[in-house]
Scaffold this active site. Sequence first.
Site, PDB file in Angstrom:
ATOM      1  N   GLU A 118       0.823  -1.208   0.000  1.00 54.19           N
ATOM      2  CA  GLU A 118       0.000   0.000   0.000  1.00 54.19           C
ATOM      3  C   GLU A 118       0.858   1.259   0.000  1.00 54.19           C
ATOM      4  O   GLU A 118       0.593   2.214  -0.731  1.00 54.19           O
ATOM      5  CB  GLU A 118      -0.942  -0.010   1.204  1.00 54.19           C
ATOM      6  CG  GLU A 118      -1.687   1.288   1.466  1.00 54.19           C
ATOM      7  CD  GLU A 118      -2.658   1.688   0.371  1.00 54.19           C
ATOM      8  OE1 GLU A 118      -3.169   2.817   0.419  1.00 54.19           O
ATOM      9  OE2 GLU A 118      -2.897   0.868  -0.550  1.00 54.19           O
ATOM     10  N   HIS A 161     -21.619  -6.443 -17.071  1.00 53.91           N
ATOM     11  CA  HIS A 161     -20.286  -6.189 -17.628  1.00 53.91           C
ATOM     12  C   HIS A 161     -20.083  -6.987 -18.916  1.00 53.91           C
ATOM     13  O   HIS A 161     -19.502  -6.479 -19.883  1.00 53.91           O
ATOM     14  CB  HIS A 161     -19.231  -6.573 -16.587  1.00 53.91           C
ATOM     15  CG  HIS A 161     -17.829  -6.221 -17.005  1.00 53.91           C
ATOM     16  ND1 HIS A 161     -17.462  -4.974 -17.452  1.00 53.91           N
ATOM     17  CD2 HIS A 161     -16.684  -6.964 -17.029  1.00 53.91           C
ATOM     18  CE1 HIS A 161     -16.179  -4.958 -17.736  1.00 53.91           C
ATOM     19  NE2 HIS A 161     -15.678  -6.155 -17.497  1.00 53.91           N
ATOM     20  N   HIS A 165      -5.443  -8.187 -17.565  1.00 53.65           N
ATOM     21  CA  HIS A 165      -6.743  -7.636 -17.948  1.00 53.65           C
ATOM     22  C   HIS A 165      -6.781  -6.133 -17.674  1.00 53.65           C
ATOM     23  O   HIS A 165      -7.333  -5.359 -18.473  1.00 53.65           O
ATOM     24  CB  HIS A 165      -7.845  -8.347 -17.172  1.00 53.65           C
ATOM     25  CG  HIS A 165      -9.213  -8.144 -17.742  1.00 53.65           C
ATOM     26  ND1 HIS A 165      -9.503  -8.278 -19.084  1.00 53.65           N
ATOM     27  CD2 HIS A 165     -10.394  -7.811 -17.141  1.00 53.65           C
ATOM     28  CE1 HIS A 165     -10.786  -8.037 -19.290  1.00 53.65           C
ATOM     29  NE2 HIS A 165     -11.346  -7.748 -18.140  1.00 53.65           N
ATOM     30  N   HIS A 178       2.557   1.974  -3.304  1.00 53.12           N
ATOM     31  CA  HIS A 178       1.597   2.591  -4.232  1.00 53.12           C
ATOM     32  C   HIS A 178       1.447   4.083  -3.933  1.00 53.12           C
ATOM     33  O   HIS A 178       1.406   4.905  -4.863  1.00 53.12           O
ATOM     34  CB  HIS A 178       0.250   1.886  -4.097  1.00 53.12           C
ATOM     35  CG  HIS A 178      -0.820   2.447  -4.986  1.00 53.12           C
ATOM     36  ND1 HIS A 178      -0.646   2.648  -6.330  1.00 53.12           N
ATOM     37  CD2 HIS A 178      -2.087   2.856  -4.715  1.00 53.12           C
ATOM     38  CE1 HIS A 178      -1.741   3.158  -6.856  1.00 53.12           C
ATOM     39  NE2 HIS A 178      -2.618   3.304  -5.891  1.00 53.12           N
TER      40      HIS A 178
END
Length: 349
Positions: A77, A251, A309, A80
């Site tokens: 975290e 989706h 993806h 990032h």
Amino acid sequence: MYDIYERRLKWLVRLTLIGTLFTAAVMLVGAWTRLVDAGLGCPDWPGCYGKLLVPDNDHATLRHPDVPLEPFKAWVEMIHRYIASLLGLVVLSVVALGWPLRKTSGYPWGISLTLLAVIIVQGAFGAFTVTLRLWPQVVTLHLLGGLSVLLLFFWLHLRLRRAQRSPTIEPRRTNFLWAMAACLLIGQLALGGWVSSNYAGIACQGFPTCNGQWWPELDLSEGFHLTQTVGPNYLHGQLHADARTAIHMVHRLGAILLGVGILALWLRYRHAQHIAKPLTLVVSLYALQALLGIANVVLWLPLWLALLHTAGAIALSMGFIWAWWCWRYHEAGVYSAPPRTIYSNVIVD
């Protein structure tokens, strides 16, 4: 004076390209953070248990006794956050370097200011992601904010390159077909974020059917209830199976509609000079992204494939922007015009 401005513009072209690539990297690290369940690795913001570096267990227990420290997730975290902060510095550098050119004819100063505003809002969403405990609305907006930063950087880079060559030629107006495809892409990206933030990636088992049915039980009202509460936190989601299935199925339908929109663009402009190849790339990226989505379902969402993806969504977005750019400017004959310099109309205070 001319040489100074020319060098400054060249640096801006390089810096915006670096910013584009760096934004893509930050987004992938953010996706990795999400996929390894490290979004709440640090329960506070901007520090981690009140520190700028991940503290030891004793300090973490005193600071947040209700949230046990998991060092790996906390470091993921914080890494990032560190690189996202560096991205903010890149944006500030672009604005600072562009300040002397802000009154120059053809310089995209408005885009630079928009980029600055979006990165500030994006930072706020990063904070809300933690303080609101992964509320899916905020997580989805955070994803869209990252894409906005990426595409603004890329668009600014293209505008600056154009400004070096022919700043005065007007672009073509966007028509219905391009606007429709853009709306479908934005909608599908938002749905992808909603799938991820609600942990609905494998709500449907199997393809092309979903849980052995062509049209399974769906709870659309709960799946797209935008004011739901999150409880202590939203880690791993709180929706029941039918609601998650509804998100996943919408989706899939969105992917079909996006494919139709992209195919319609390709059919319309496949013979047009300067646009056929970019649109063929977009079609190819869409097909690859669809295959990656199917593989994620069939293989139960492995980490590396889920990251691919996400990378596919980034590539498809940039490919679409590039194709749109080519249609707006190349087909209008921008690069067939005599070379001009952006500095021919410099306004000196």
